[in-house]
Design a protein around this motif. Sequence first.
Motif, PDB file in Angstrom:
ATOM      1  N   VAL A  16       0.853  -1.196   0.000  1.00  0.00           N
ATOM      2  CA  VAL A  16       0.000   0.000   0.000  1.00  0.00           C
ATOM      3  C   VAL A  16       0.886   1.241   0.000  1.00  0.00           C
ATOM      4  CG1 VAL A  16      -1.666   1.366   1.304  1.00  0.00           C
ATOM      5  CG2 VAL A  16      -1.945  -1.103   1.152  1.00  0.00           C
ATOM      6  N   VAL A  17       0.785   2.041  -1.053  1.00  0.00           N
ATOM      7  CA  VAL A  17       1.517   3.302  -1.118  1.00  0.00           C
ATOM      8  C   VAL A  17       0.550   4.458  -1.302  1.00  0.00           C
ATOM      9  CG1 VAL A  17       3.297   4.628  -2.312  1.00  0.00           C
ATOM     10  CG2 VAL A  17       3.534   2.156  -2.091  1.00  0.00           C
ATOM     11  N   GLY A  20      -4.911   4.823  -4.580  1.00  0.00           N
ATOM     12  CA  GLY A  20      -5.388   4.302  -5.856  1.00  0.00           C
ATOM     13  C   GLY A  20      -4.914   2.899  -6.169  1.00  0.00           C
ATOM     14  N   SER A  21      -4.174   2.278  -5.254  1.00  0.00           N
ATOM     15  CA  SER A  21      -3.614   0.954  -5.535  1.00  0.00           C
ATOM     16  C   SER A  21      -4.628  -0.154  -5.262  1.00  0.00           C
ATOM     17  CB  SER A  21      -2.374   0.724  -4.674  1.00  0.00           C
ATOM     18  OG  SER A  21      -2.720   0.628  -3.310  1.00  0.00           O
ATOM     19  N   ILE A  22      -4.404  -1.299  -5.898  1.00  0.00           N
ATOM     20  CA  ILE A  22      -5.246  -2.462  -5.624  1.00  0.00           C
ATOM     21  C   ILE A  22      -5.079  -2.887  -4.171  1.00  0.00           C
ATOM     22  CG2 ILE A  22      -5.660  -4.880  -6.178  1.00  0.00           C
ATOM     23  CD1 ILE A  22      -4.818  -4.275  -9.049  1.00  0.00           C
ATOM     24  N   ALA A  23      -3.839  -2.809  -3.664  1.00  0.00           N
ATOM     25  CA  ALA A  23      -3.603  -3.180  -2.262  1.00  0.00           C
ATOM     26  C   ALA A  23      -4.448  -2.331  -1.320  1.00  0.00           C
ATOM     27  CB  ALA A  23      -2.123  -3.030  -1.932  1.00  0.00           C
ATOM     28  N   LYS A  48       4.017   8.320   2.378  1.00  0.00           N
ATOM     29  CA  LYS A  48       2.804   8.190   1.564  1.00  0.00           C
ATOM     30  C   LYS A  48       1.929   7.052   2.072  1.00  0.00           C
ATOM     31  CE  LYS A  48       4.705   9.959  -2.791  1.00  0.00           C
ATOM     32  NZ  LYS A  48       5.053   9.633  -4.200  1.00  0.00           N
ATOM     33  N   ALA A  49       2.573   5.938   2.426  1.00  0.00           N
ATOM     34  CA  ALA A  49       1.815   4.779   2.882  1.00  0.00           C
ATOM     35  C   ALA A  49       1.071   5.073   4.181  1.00  0.00           C
ATOM     36  CB  ALA A  49       2.747   3.585   3.060  1.00  0.00           C
ATOM     37  N   ARG A  50       1.713   5.818   5.082  1.00  0.00           N
ATOM     38  CA  ARG A  50       1.059   6.151   6.351  1.00  0.00           C
ATOM     39  C   ARG A  50      -0.098   7.116   6.146  1.00  0.00           C
ATOM     40  NH1 ARG A  50       6.868   6.041   9.482  1.00  0.00           N
ATOM     41  NH2 ARG A  50       6.657   3.906  10.252  1.00  0.00           N
ATOM     42  N   SER A  51       0.022   7.980   5.153  1.00  0.00           N
ATOM     43  CA  SER A  51      -1.098   8.861   4.819  1.00  0.00           C
ATOM     44  C   SER A  51      -2.281   8.039   4.308  1.00  0.00           C
ATOM     45  CB  SER A  51      -0.659   9.880   3.763  1.00  0.00           C
ATOM     46  OG  SER A  51      -1.746  10.678   3.364  1.00  0.00           O
TER      47      SER A  51
END
Length: 266
Positions: A16-17, A20-23, A48-51
């Motif tokens: 997860v970043v 908009g990701s599938i994750a 970005k991932a924490r956001s």
Amino acid sequence: MTTQLLEGRTILVTGVVTTGSIAYGVARRALAQGARVVLTGLERDLEKARSAAASLGVDDVLPYDATDPEAVDAVVEAIRVRVGHLDAALHAIAFAPRAALSGDMVGVDPVGLEKAFRTSTVSYAETARILQRLAPASGASLVGLDFDATGAWSVYNWMGVCKAGLESLNRYLARDLGRLGIRANLVAAGPIHTRAAGGIPGFEDLLDAWAERAPLPWDPHDVDQVADTVCFLFSDLARAVTGEILHVDGGYHAMAAPLRRRDGAG
């Protein structure tokens, strides 16, 4: 009161970043189905991932480099301290240098190819290792994200080779993990607008092909159509499914190439 599909499950979601990701879509749908979600990401992507995690109501993202075998111990211990065990895991990790995604197959820097294979294929086995060490005696579910590797695409090139390796690895993991009650399956998604897709030369050509050939309408902006299938594979509804590649692509994979008449009329 209706029981949610993943109620009481603890699920690891890698990769997860951005929102908009599938994750991210999988994490969001799993949470909606009653799961507790643990997220991991690369050090360089943690801000970005924490956001993205905050928008899900998830407290933190664990740093994890899936290409580093020594990182497994650290992430296993961190997960054990936070949640105790894992019932399922999503492998959503892939990388290839741009030069490996288009042009000729020969002459590409082998160092970059080795990194692509380690990141996109070998890391699936590392994710399995994490799940194996944290799965309860009742079993667990491992799911990886795939892009159909049965043929040669006009784009994708060496990443297609990595995905072919992923599909083979999935069968071997299903063989080895089955005795532990752990299922291993892949979801082969159609083209979705994600950050990773932005790095594929000719991605728009894939979208055109899907619009022309898929028997069901395909929305490249809808990650939920893929995420819901992943959640199904996480659940007990898929308790007898392993070693499978489940296509979520509007049926594109099942269609033969259109025939052309010799006179060019169709």
